[in-house]
Design an enzyme around this catalytic site. Structure first.
Site, short mmCIF file in Angstrom:
data_model
loop_
_atom_site.label_atom_id
_atom_site.label_comp_id
_atom_site.label_asym_id
_atom_site.label_seq_id
_atom_site.Cartn_x
_atom_site.Cartn_y
_atom_site.Cartn_z
N LYS A 141 0.81 -1.02 0.10
CA LYS A 141 -0.20 0.15 0.06
C LYS A 141 0.91 1.23 0.00
O LYS A 141 1.96 1.13 0.59
CB LYS A 141 -0.86 -0.08 1.16
CG LYS A 141 -1.80 1.05 1.68
CD LYS A 141 -3.03 1.20 1.31
CE LYS A 141 -3.80 2.24 1.54
NZ LYS A 141 -4.45 2.66 0.15
N ALA B 8 -12.57 5.28 -1.21
CA ALA B 8 -12.01 6.67 -0.74
C ALA B 8 -11.17 6.28 0.60
O ALA B 8 -11.66 6.82 1.74
CB ALA B 8 -12.95 7.59 -0.45
N CYS C 30 -1.82 10.29 -6.64
CA CYS C 30 -2.57 10.36 -5.15
C CYS C 30 -3.31 11.62 -5.15
O CYS C 30 -3.03 12.85 -5.69
CB CYS C 30 -1.97 9.66 -3.98
SG CYS C 30 -0.46 10.73 -3.52
N ILE D 137 -3.14 1.66 -14.81
CA ILE D 137 -3.26 3.00 -14.21
C ILE D 137 -3.88 2.99 -12.75
O ILE D 137 -3.99 1.97 -12.43
CB ILE D 137 -4.55 3.80 -15.14
CG1 ILE D 137 -5.89 2.72 -15.13
CG2 ILE D 137 -4.18 4.08 -16.53
CD1 ILE D 137 -7.02 3.35 -15.98
N GLY E 245 -5.79 -2.42 -14.24
CA GLY E 245 -7.17 -1.73 -14.38
C GLY E 245 -8.12 -2.75 -14.79
O GLY E 245 -8.43 -3.19 -15.78
C1 LIG Z 1 -9.31 -0.39 -2.12
C2 LIG Z 1 -8.18 -0.08 -2.77
C3 LIG Z 1 -7.00 0.80 -2.32
C4 LIG Z 1 -6.03 1.40 -3.10
N1 LIG Z 1 -4.92 1.94 -2.63
C5 LIG Z 1 -3.91 2.51 -3.40
C6 LIG Z 1 -2.92 2.98 -3.09
O1 LIG Z 1 -2.54 2.91 -1.62
N2 LIG Z 1 -1.88 3.23 -3.76
C7 LIG Z 1 -1.89 3.11 -5.30
O2 LIG Z 1 -1.11 3.62 -6.12
N3 LIG Z 1 -3.12 2.67 -5.82
C8 LIG Z 1 -3.86 2.32 -5.04
N4 LIG Z 1 -5.50 1.59 -5.42
C9 LIG Z 1 -5.33 1.71 -6.73
C10 LIG Z 1 -4.87 0.25 -7.64
O3 LIG Z 1 -3.71 0.03 -7.14
C11 LIG Z 1 -5.07 0.00 -8.98
O4 LIG Z 1 -4.43 0.91 -9.74
C12 LIG Z 1 -6.69 0.28 -9.47
O5 LIG Z 1 -7.57 -0.43 -8.30
C13 LIG Z 1 -7.06 -0.45 -10.67
O6 LIG Z 1 -6.83 -1.68 -10.85
P1 LIG Z 1 -8.18 -2.64 -10.58
O7 LIG Z 1 -9.31 -2.20 -11.31
O8 LIG Z 1 -7.72 -4.04 -11.04
O9 LIG Z 1 -8.48 -2.59 -9.25
C14 LIG Z 1 -6.27 1.02 -4.60
C15 LIG Z 1 -7.61 0.76 -5.13
C16 LIG Z 1 -8.54 0.10 -4.34
C17 LIG Z 1 -9.63 -0.66 -4.86
#
Ligand SMILES: Cc1cc2nc3c(=O)[nH]c(=O)nc-3n(C[C@H](O)[C@H](O)[C@H](O)COP(=O)(O)O)c2cc1C
Length: 286
Positions: free
Chosen positions: A28, A53, A112, A166, A217
């Site tokens: 994370k 969020a 972020c 992304i 993504g």
């Molecule tokens: C619950 C949650 C927490 C996330 N926390 C972070 C984070 O701390 N840092 C980050 O770069 N991306 C974070 N992301 C984004 C994911 O790393 C990823 O880029 C995004 O969810 C797209 O991939 P997915 O559609 O497979 O989930 C988070 C996503 C989710 C759903």
């Protein structure tokens, strides 16, 4: 093609068996100071994907380095540390502190909230981190930027070794009584609805920057992962799917073999040859 988790989507200490299915575990995002994150509810399912969020809740740099990193190392999985901050120095200091910590790569979360994502700013952060570390630096970008390929070019020129593409996209949803589903109002949308946007971002950034890309993504299957490879991704990361299917890394790896056979390629690395770039196509007169 390596299969990683997407940052923030897996707690490797709570689910070590899931982490051990991966070719690398991405933490994370860690910020200089501890963050409690946003008030609950901070995660919601919608008909179009997951909204979160979380607000970068994390223990902060010092506790991460002292307590979490040593335990993560014990998993025996290559570690990527996701670094966040609010100015270039925040990022650079954490990069410097990660020297000699047994980390495989650093992912810079340049997408972020509270961090200006203009091309200059992302490049400035990458340049500062480049001066601070010799470790591989992956710049994680958002497709919300009007020209993500330009940002990719800028971070490549500043010394990034790769791109992670992304992050979630800002979104909003109502509950049945027309109240926002998240306490904070807006959140980041993730899951399958992101995939077409991510595939486009990977394509244009691959063409613009030519750096290794971790594509993510909405990846849920081996076929999805192969599509990212066709667009130019070298590796992929699984995010939202991990909340529903903890066996996804092993399953996607197996399915990828079958998807390659179906597509007539020996492995994902050869899949790029199947690409017909929409950007290149557009330049061909009708
Ligand atoms: C619950 C949650 C927490 C996330 N926390 C972070 C984070 O701390 N840092 C980050 O770069 N991306 C974070 N992301 C984004 C994911 O790393 C990823 O880029 C995004 O969810 C797209 O991939 P997915 O559609 O497979 O989930 C988070 C996503 C989710 C759903």
């Amino acid at each position: 093609m390596r299969i990683l988790n997407a940052s923030g989507c897996l707690d490797a200490l709570a689910a070590p068996d899931v982490a051990r299915q991966l070719d690398g575990f991405v933490t994370k995002t860690v910020t200089p100071l501890p963050r409690e994150g946003s008030a609950p509810p901070r995660i919601a399912e919608t008909a179009h994907g997951m909204l979160n969020a979380i607000g970068l809740a994390n223990p902060g740099r010092e506790r991460f380095l002292a307590e979490y990193l040593p335990r993560l190392r014990e998993l025996g999985v290559p570690l990527w540390v996701s670094v966040g901050g609010f100015c270039a120095e925040d990022y650079a200091e954490m990069c410097a502190r990660l020297a000699d910590e047994g980390v495989e790569a650093i992912e810079l979360n340049l997408s972020c909230p509270n961090v200006d994502e203009a091309a200059d700013s992302a490049a400035e952060i990458v340049a500062a981190c480049r001066r601070a570390t010799a470790l591989p630096l992956y710049a994680k970008l958002s497709a919300a930027h009007p020209d993500v390929a330009e940002v990719a070019r800028a971070v490549a020129a500043a010394g990034a070794d790769g791109l992670s593409l992304i992050n979630t996209l800002r979104a909003f949803a109502f509950d049945r009584r027309l109240r926002p589903v998240l306490a904070r109002g807006s959140g980041g949308l993730s899951g399958p609805s992101l995939k077409p946007i991510a595939l486009h971002a990977v394509t244009v950034c691959h063409e613009a920057a030519g750096l290794p890309i971790v594509g993510m993504g909405g990846i849920e299957s081996g076929r999805d992962a192969l599509e990212f490879a066709v667009c130019g991704a070298r590796d992929v990361a699984l995010g939202t799917v991990l909340f529903a299917d903890p066996s996804a890394p092993a399953r996607v790896r197996e399915e990828l073999v079958a998807a390659c056979a179906d597509a007539g390629v020996v492995n994902p690395e050869d899949a790029r040859s199947l690409a017909k770039s929409p950007e290149t196509e557009r330049k061909v007169p009708a």
